[in-house]
Scaffold this active site. Structure first.
Site, PDB file in Angstrom:
ATOM      1  N   GLY A  60       0.878  -1.033  -0.122  1.00 36.78           N
ATOM      2  CA  GLY A  60      -0.098  -0.071  -0.006  1.00 36.78           C
ATOM      3  C   GLY A  60       1.010   1.176   0.134  1.00 36.78           C
ATOM      4  O   GLY A  60       1.926   1.264   0.605  1.00 36.78           O
ATOM      5  N   GLU A 166     -10.484  -4.304   4.663  1.00 35.92           N
ATOM      6  CA  GLU A 166      -9.872  -4.767   6.145  1.00 35.92           C
ATOM      7  C   GLU A 166      -9.798  -3.385   7.011  1.00 35.92           C
ATOM      8  O   GLU A 166      -8.939  -3.351   7.678  1.00 35.92           O
ATOM      9  CB  GLU A 166      -8.384  -4.631   5.749  1.00 35.92           C
ATOM     10  CG  GLU A 166      -7.950  -5.982   5.063  1.00 35.92           C
ATOM     11  CD  GLU A 166      -6.464  -6.284   4.604  1.00 35.92           C
ATOM     12  OE1 GLU A 166      -5.639  -5.525   5.161  1.00 35.92           O
ATOM     13  OE2 GLU A 166      -6.481  -7.184   3.590  1.00 35.92           O
ATOM     14  N   TYR A 168      -9.938  -0.155   6.596  1.00 32.21           N
ATOM     15  CA  TYR A 168      -8.966   0.899   6.223  1.00 32.21           C
ATOM     16  C   TYR A 168     -10.051   2.081   6.107  1.00 32.21           C
ATOM     17  O   TYR A 168     -11.312   2.038   6.010  1.00 32.21           O
ATOM     18  CB  TYR A 168      -7.967   0.623   5.154  1.00 32.21           C
ATOM     19  CG  TYR A 168      -6.662  -0.129   5.620  1.00 32.21           C
ATOM     20  CD1 TYR A 168      -5.927   0.508   6.572  1.00 32.21           C
ATOM     21  CD2 TYR A 168      -6.772  -1.374   5.138  1.00 32.21           C
ATOM     22  CE1 TYR A 168      -4.852  -0.246   7.063  1.00 32.21           C
ATOM     23  CE2 TYR A 168      -5.527  -2.005   5.381  1.00 32.21           C
ATOM     24  CZ  TYR A 168      -4.896  -1.632   6.427  1.00 32.21           C
ATOM     25  OH  TYR A 168      -3.445  -2.390   6.829  1.00 32.21           O
ATOM     26  N   ARG A 216     -10.507  -2.973  -4.069  1.00 29.47           N
ATOM     27  CA  ARG A 216     -10.565  -4.190  -3.039  1.00 29.47           C
ATOM     28  C   ARG A 216     -11.848  -3.888  -2.160  1.00 29.47           C
ATOM     29  O   ARG A 216     -11.806  -3.063  -1.176  1.00 29.47           O
ATOM     30  CB  ARG A 216      -9.266  -4.072  -2.208  1.00 29.47           C
ATOM     31  CG  ARG A 216      -8.914  -5.024  -1.373  1.00 29.47           C
ATOM     32  CD  ARG A 216      -7.956  -6.242  -2.008  1.00 29.47           C
ATOM     33  NE  ARG A 216      -8.005  -7.325  -1.294  1.00 29.47           N
ATOM     34  CZ  ARG A 216      -7.047  -7.548  -0.551  1.00 29.47           C
ATOM     35  NH1 ARG A 216      -5.852  -6.899  -0.533  1.00 29.47           N
ATOM     36  NH2 ARG A 216      -6.903  -8.681   0.372  1.00 29.47           N
ATOM     37  N   HIS A 254      -8.864  -5.395  10.260  1.00 29.70           N
ATOM     38  CA  HIS A 254      -8.013  -5.952  11.243  1.00 29.70           C
ATOM     39  C   HIS A 254      -8.456  -6.223  12.589  1.00 29.70           C
ATOM     40  O   HIS A 254      -7.653  -6.987  13.279  1.00 29.70           O
ATOM     41  CB  HIS A 254      -6.825  -4.936  11.043  1.00 29.70           C
ATOM     42  CG  HIS A 254      -5.990  -4.947   9.846  1.00 29.70           C
ATOM     43  ND1 HIS A 254      -5.480  -6.218   9.499  1.00 29.70           N
ATOM     44  CD2 HIS A 254      -5.539  -4.036   8.969  1.00 29.70           C
ATOM     45  CE1 HIS A 254      -4.838  -5.689   8.162  1.00 29.70           C
ATOM     46  NE2 HIS A 254      -4.759  -4.699   8.102  1.00 29.70           N
ATOM     47  N   ARG A 257     -12.728 -10.347  15.193  1.00 30.38           N
ATOM     48  CA  ARG A 257     -12.248 -11.382  16.047  1.00 30.38           C
ATOM     49  C   ARG A 257     -12.329 -12.587  15.459  1.00 30.38           C
ATOM     50  O   ARG A 257     -12.413 -13.792  16.290  1.00 30.38           O
ATOM     51  CB  ARG A 257     -12.847 -11.306  17.585  1.00 30.38           C
ATOM     52  CG  ARG A 257     -12.487 -10.043  18.351  1.00 30.38           C
ATOM     53  CD  ARG A 257     -10.973 -10.166  18.863  1.00 30.38           C
ATOM     54  NE  ARG A 257      -9.925  -9.562  17.942  1.00 30.38           N
ATOM     55  CZ  ARG A 257      -8.860  -9.527  18.201  1.00 30.38           C
ATOM     56  NH1 ARG A 257      -8.196 -10.312  19.285  1.00 30.38           N
ATOM     57  NH2 ARG A 257      -7.930  -8.921  17.366  1.00 30.38           N
ATOM     58  N   CYS A 336       2.723 -21.848   0.743  1.00 29.90           N
ATOM     59  CA  CYS A 336       2.843 -21.212   1.779  1.00 29.90           C
ATOM     60  C   CYS A 336       2.032 -21.923   2.738  1.00 29.90           C
ATOM     61  O   CYS A 336       1.009 -22.265   2.407  1.00 29.90           O
ATOM     62  CB  CYS A 336       2.027 -19.718   1.621  1.00 29.90           C
ATOM     63  SG  CYS A 336       1.440 -18.808   2.875  1.00 29.90           S
ATOM     64  N   GLN A 341       4.660 -16.216  10.313  1.00 29.92           N
ATOM     65  CA  GLN A 341       5.791 -15.937  11.081  1.00 29.92           C
ATOM     66  C   GLN A 341       6.663 -14.957  10.487  1.00 29.92           C
ATOM     67  O   GLN A 341       7.403 -14.157  11.347  1.00 29.92           O
ATOM     68  CB  GLN A 341       6.384 -17.140  11.406  1.00 29.92           C
ATOM     69  CG  GLN A 341       5.719 -18.096  12.506  1.00 29.92           C
ATOM     70  CD  GLN A 341       6.377 -19.498  12.835  1.00 29.92           C
ATOM     71  OE1 GLN A 341       5.587 -20.576  12.479  1.00 29.92           O
ATOM     72  NE2 GLN A 341       7.681 -19.585  13.218  1.00 29.92           N
ATOM     73  N   CYS A 343       6.315 -13.197   7.371  1.00 35.14           N
ATOM     74  CA  CYS A 343       5.557 -12.109   6.602  1.00 35.14           C
ATOM     75  C   CYS A 343       4.941 -11.141   7.654  1.00 35.14           C
ATOM     76  O   CYS A 343       5.563  -9.930   8.004  1.00 35.14           O
ATOM     77  CB  CYS A 343       4.706 -12.707   5.543  1.00 35.14           C
ATOM     78  SG  CYS A 343       3.811 -13.873   6.147  1.00 35.14           S
ATOM     79  N   GLN A 413      11.021 -32.398  13.703  1.00 36.22           N
ATOM     80  CA  GLN A 413       9.690 -31.766  14.671  1.00 36.22           C
ATOM     81  C   GLN A 413       8.656 -31.585  13.860  1.00 36.22           C
ATOM     82  O   GLN A 413       7.612 -31.404  14.282  1.00 36.22           O
ATOM     83  CB  GLN A 413      10.391 -30.777  15.684  1.00 36.22           C
ATOM     84  CG  GLN A 413      11.394 -31.157  16.322  1.00 36.22           C
ATOM     85  CD  GLN A 413      10.681 -31.633  17.879  1.00 36.22           C
ATOM     86  OE1 GLN A 413      10.155 -31.177  18.366  1.00 36.22           O
ATOM     87  NE2 GLN A 413      11.365 -32.864  18.080  1.00 36.22           N
ATOM     88  N   LYS A 423      -3.032 -27.328  11.548  1.00 31.97           N
ATOM     89  CA  LYS A 423      -1.677 -27.209  11.092  1.00 31.97           C
ATOM     90  C   LYS A 423      -1.211 -28.295   9.913  1.00 31.97           C
ATOM     91  O   LYS A 423      -0.154 -28.512   9.684  1.00 31.97           O
ATOM     92  CB  LYS A 423      -0.508 -27.374  12.203  1.00 31.97           C
ATOM     93  CG  LYS A 423      -0.525 -25.817  12.978  1.00 31.97           C
ATOM     94  CD  LYS A 423       0.803 -26.310  13.660  1.00 31.97           C
ATOM     95  CE  LYS A 423       1.100 -24.749  14.407  1.00 31.97           C
ATOM     96  NZ  LYS A 423       2.159 -24.536  15.385  1.00 31.97           N
ATOM     97  N   TRP A 577      -3.460 -14.553  19.064  1.00 33.85           N
ATOM     98  CA  TRP A 577      -4.761 -14.415  19.700  1.00 33.85           C
ATOM     99  C   TRP A 577      -5.682 -15.383  19.186  1.00 33.85           C
ATOM    100  O   TRP A 577      -6.795 -15.641  19.863  1.00 33.85           O
ATOM    101  CB  TRP A 577      -5.295 -12.792  19.398  1.00 33.85           C
ATOM    102  CG  TRP A 577      -5.460 -12.808  17.775  1.00 33.85           C
ATOM    103  CD1 TRP A 577      -4.469 -12.402  16.760  1.00 33.85           C
ATOM    104  CD2 TRP A 577      -6.632 -13.005  16.994  1.00 33.85           C
ATOM    105  NE1 TRP A 577      -5.190 -12.504  15.700  1.00 33.85           N
ATOM    106  CE2 TRP A 577      -6.283 -12.510  15.674  1.00 33.85           C
ATOM    107  CE3 TRP A 577      -8.000 -13.355  17.537  1.00 33.85           C
ATOM    108  CZ2 TRP A 577      -7.384 -12.679  14.814  1.00 33.85           C
ATOM    109  CZ3 TRP A 577      -8.816 -13.545  16.575  1.00 33.85           C
ATOM    110  CH2 TRP A 577      -8.513 -13.228  15.175  1.00 33.85           C
TER     111      TRP A 577
END
Ligand code: FAD
Ligand code: NAP
Ligand code: SF4
Length: 671
Positions: A60, A166, A168, A216, A254, A257, A336, A341, A343, A413, A423, A577
């Site tokens: 942006g 988002e 904004y 967007r 953003h 929740r 991806c 972690q 980015c 691991q 995951k 969170w």
């Protein structure tokens, strides 16, 4: 014919044609904010254009200084800036790509005291309260957007994307949550969307007809007092009427929740929202969020009226994503895994973005893996993330590599991590490395625990990537049958009862709690996920929200740590969170400031706040950190063998796969 014909089909916009349906979505990398980084930014985009992306959207750029994301953040307000950006547009065009600049006014998400918004309402995620923009200010901001678009055109961009989602600035005008105005820019839905429509209209007037304008659009705000479905569709149609060429889509503010991009969100979770927008307009609509592999993208394009697919982080992970898909080599894609972690978590810490699975991302000019001039014979010990990154990159550079792994499969691991509910994507990284080992011709020896003696002859250099082993704390009764390590639980498949205590609440303790509170099948379907987080397609739902109804946990779980601090405090900024909310939803009982006394037939004896307590649990799972496995080091030192220690073997504390892969890749670049 391509394996993904819909994805690889060109898209004719009338005045220009996109070579395929893949849009690289906007990402703020941090390189945008400093003029000195323009060459790195150009190299970053050029590598993605070379890899076949149809259309790139930049991070942006604010249309004025009040709208920047943070003081001295990226703007497009001067001719000098436009001139500088020619480096970017030339580099992308030289690779046959197209690129549009995203114009983003942060509104009340701007991290500085002079921010503005529709109304003076502070965001819960920003300490600075915005001031309500005056009517004059509204008109000026509309002009600023148009002027920035003109400058982007002067810089050689193929178009602009107007950021309307988002949460904004534009989104803040659209939603009653943040727009309490009583003038013609607030109140009715028509008034609230006026600024979005006028910005698009003014932009089109400024740039003429042969210039891409994307908008967007927030398809679901996922916040209280967000927009309704009818309002979103009315906006989409008005934007089409004033000359927007493509509607890109977006989900959630953003401050929402509801997670929208973390790895536990099912793939393409929001594509149905996009599909419904696409039915209401004639211009191309683009799906986004949690789309990372070609079959998912192809499915959306062939089963709905959606015409484009936006992927942002997948292009950090693999710049050649499109070329590999086009060649039917999806199994070679470095996927991806939506971990955030390297980015988003970096962005929120004001660090340059990169990628956990591809440390070269945004460091293209710094971390190069050129062919070696002197081939060496190298042994790599350990096929966890560190060893895999080292072995494949060494072999790619031309070295002769043997990889020893004590287990009967690769992954280390990470092989445990991928079995945690939410995951599942981590398995893609293991699949990627499996294929790369084949392609690069690494000699892989599975079930082969290497000894220092074996490594002391026949190799020019040895890489020790032997990783970590679960720490066993000195608690009385730790060898009681009730106690087991996280590795025994997940990888070993040891059964546990209905009441379980977890010792240690780091990243692994939290993951193990998720493992224990889900039924045995790890994969959550979309319906279950929507119920858990309270997301609905109901057309009358405001912000697409409903009351969450998570499935009950099959077990009672106690998650314990010795520290007094909040559980999960050190988890990632953008993911912690989500884990904390998920554990709350499953009724996990968290105890901090715990002293462990003993484990016996009665359960786990602890002391909390000076008071003794017995948790009458069936099992105690130990997640008390890890220790480095370095048993080969002394022997190699004695034998005088040139060796390097990386990943968990180097340092177990604060280890994660990001560091392991980065260390392995950086070492491979230097041998
Ligand atoms: P390891 O993964 O430990 O690999 C070392 C390998 O060496 C092993 O396969 C071992 O068998 C082999 N080995 C040891 N000695 C020998 C020998 N003598 N000969 C041959 N082979 C040998 N990280 C993240 O970044 N994000 C996450 O979300 C995340 N989640 C996780 C969740 C869980 C449940 C777990 C368990 C881990 C998670 N991790 C996560 C951590 C991540 O997996 C580790 O940081 C990473 O695997 C460390 O990589 P490594 O290569 O250094 O070591
Ligand atoms: P960790 O984060 O260091 O947590 C270890 C936990 O064990 C802490 O809660 C610690 O808390 C406790 N502990 C340490 N020593 C103990 C002892 N002797 N007795 C009892 N408790 C003890 O390590 P981890 O959870 O094993 O994770 C390993 C790495 O994997 C992490 O560093 C992390 O980066 C990575 N990982 C990341 C994610 C992610 O989502 N990004 C997820 C999983 C793992 P107290 O000392 O307060 O008790
Ligand atoms: Fe994807 Fe993780 Fe890389 Fe970000 S860091 S691009 S989320 S794999």
């Amino acid at each position: 014919m391509s394996s993904y014909p819909a994805l690889m089909a060109p898209l004719d916009l009338g005045f220009t044609t996109l070579r395929n349906r893949v849009i690289m979505g906007s990402m703020h990398t941090g390189l945008e904010d400093r003029a000195k980084n323009i060459d790195r930014l150009a190299a970053f985009y050029a590598e993605r254009a070379r890899g076949g992306v149809g259309l790139i959207v930049t991070g942006g750029f604010a249309p004025n200084r009040t709208g920047w994301l943070l003081p001295l953040g990226s703007t497009m307000v001067t001719h000098t800036q436009a001139l500088r950006h020619r480096k970017v547009t030339r580099a992308v065009h030289a690779e046959g790509g197209k690129i549009v600049m995203q114009l983003l006014h942060a509104g009340r998400y701007s991290y500085w005291p002079l921010s503005v918004s529709a109304s003076a309402i502070k965001s819960p995620i920003n300490p600075f309260k915005p001031r309500a923009l005056t009517e004059r200010g509204v008109h000026q901001t509309i002009r600023d957007f148009a002027r920035s678009a003109e400058l982007a055109q002067e810089a050689g961009y193929d178009g602009v994307e107007l950021m309307g989602g988002e949460g904004y600035f534009i989104n803040q005008f659209l939603a009653p949550r943040t727009n309490k105005r009583t003038d013609k820019w607030g109140g009715s839905a028509e008034n609230r969307r006026r600024i979005a429509v006028e910005i698009a209209r003014a932009t089109r007037a400024a740039v003429g007809s042969d210039f891409i304008i994307m908008f967007r659009l927030s398809m679901a705000d996922l916040v209280e007092k967000g927009q309704t479905w009818d309002e979103i569709i009315a906006l989409a149609q008005e934007l089409e009427a004033v000359g927007v060429n493509i509607l890109n889509t977006d989900i959630g503010w953003h401050e929402a929740r509801v997670p929208t991009i973390v790895t536990s969100v099912p793939r393409a979770a929001f594509a149905d929202f996009t599909a419904r927008v696409a039915e209401e307009v004639a211009i191309p609509v683009c799906a986004s969020n949690r789309i990372n592999m070609p079959e998912t993208a192809e499915h959306i394009l062939t089963t709905t009226q959606v015409e484009l697919i936006s992927m942002a982080r997948p292009m950090l992970a693999d710049p050649d994503w499109v070329d590999k898909a086009a060649a039917g080599k999806a199994d070679e894609i470095n996927t991806c895994i939506a971990c955030n972690q390297a980015c988003l978590d970096h962005t929120f810490q004001n660090k340059t973005a990169s990628c956990l699975v591809n440390p070269r991302a945004c460091h293209e000019t710094q971390l190069t893996l050129a062919p070696t001039r002197r081939t060496k014979t190298v042994a790599v010990v350990g096929a966890g993330p560190a060893g895999l990154a080292a072995a494949t990159n060494l072999a790619r550079r031309g070295h002769t590599v043997t990889l020893f792994e004590a287990e009967d499969r690769i992954g280390g691991q990470f092989e445990i991590a991928r079995r945690i509910p939410g995951k599942e994507e981590f398995a893609e990284t293991i699949r990627y490395y499996e294929r790369q080992l084949e392609l690069t011709g690494v000699d892989v020896k599975l079930g082969a625990r290497a000894s220092a003696e074996e490594l002391s002859a026949g190799y020019d250099e040895v890489v020790i990537a032997t990783g970590v082993t679960p720490r066993i704390p000195a608690i009385d009764g730790i060898d009681h049958p009730k106690a087991l390590s996280y590795a025994e639980l997940v990888r070993g498949g040891k059964p546990v009862g209905e009441r379980v205590a977890v010792i240690g609440a780091g990243g692994i303790g939290v993951d193990i709690s998720e493992f224990l509170t889900h039924e045995s099948s790890p994969t959550m379907d979309l319906g279950e996920w929507m119920r858990e987080w309270g997301v609905t397609y109901a057309p009358d739902a405001v912000g697409a929200l409903t009351t969450p109804a998570p499935a009950p946990s099959p077990r009672t779980v106690f998650l314990l740590q010795r520290k007094e601090t909040r559980i999960g405090k050190d988890l990632g900024k953008t993911t912690g969170w989500v884990h904390r909310a998920a554990l709350r939803a499953k009724g996990v009982q968290e105890l901090t400031g715990v002293a462990y006394e003993r484990i016996d037939d009665a359960g786990l004896h602890i002391t909390v706040d000076g008071k003794p307590r017995v948790l009458d649990v069936d099992n105690v799972v130990i997640c008390a950190g890890q220790d480095s496995v370095r048993d080969l080091v002394a022997g190699l030192e004695t034998a005088g063998v040139t060796h390097h220690v990386i990943g968990g073997a180097d340092l177990a504390s604060e280890l994660d796969a990001k560091r392991a892969i980065k260390q392995g890749t950086e070492l491979a670049a230097t041998i």
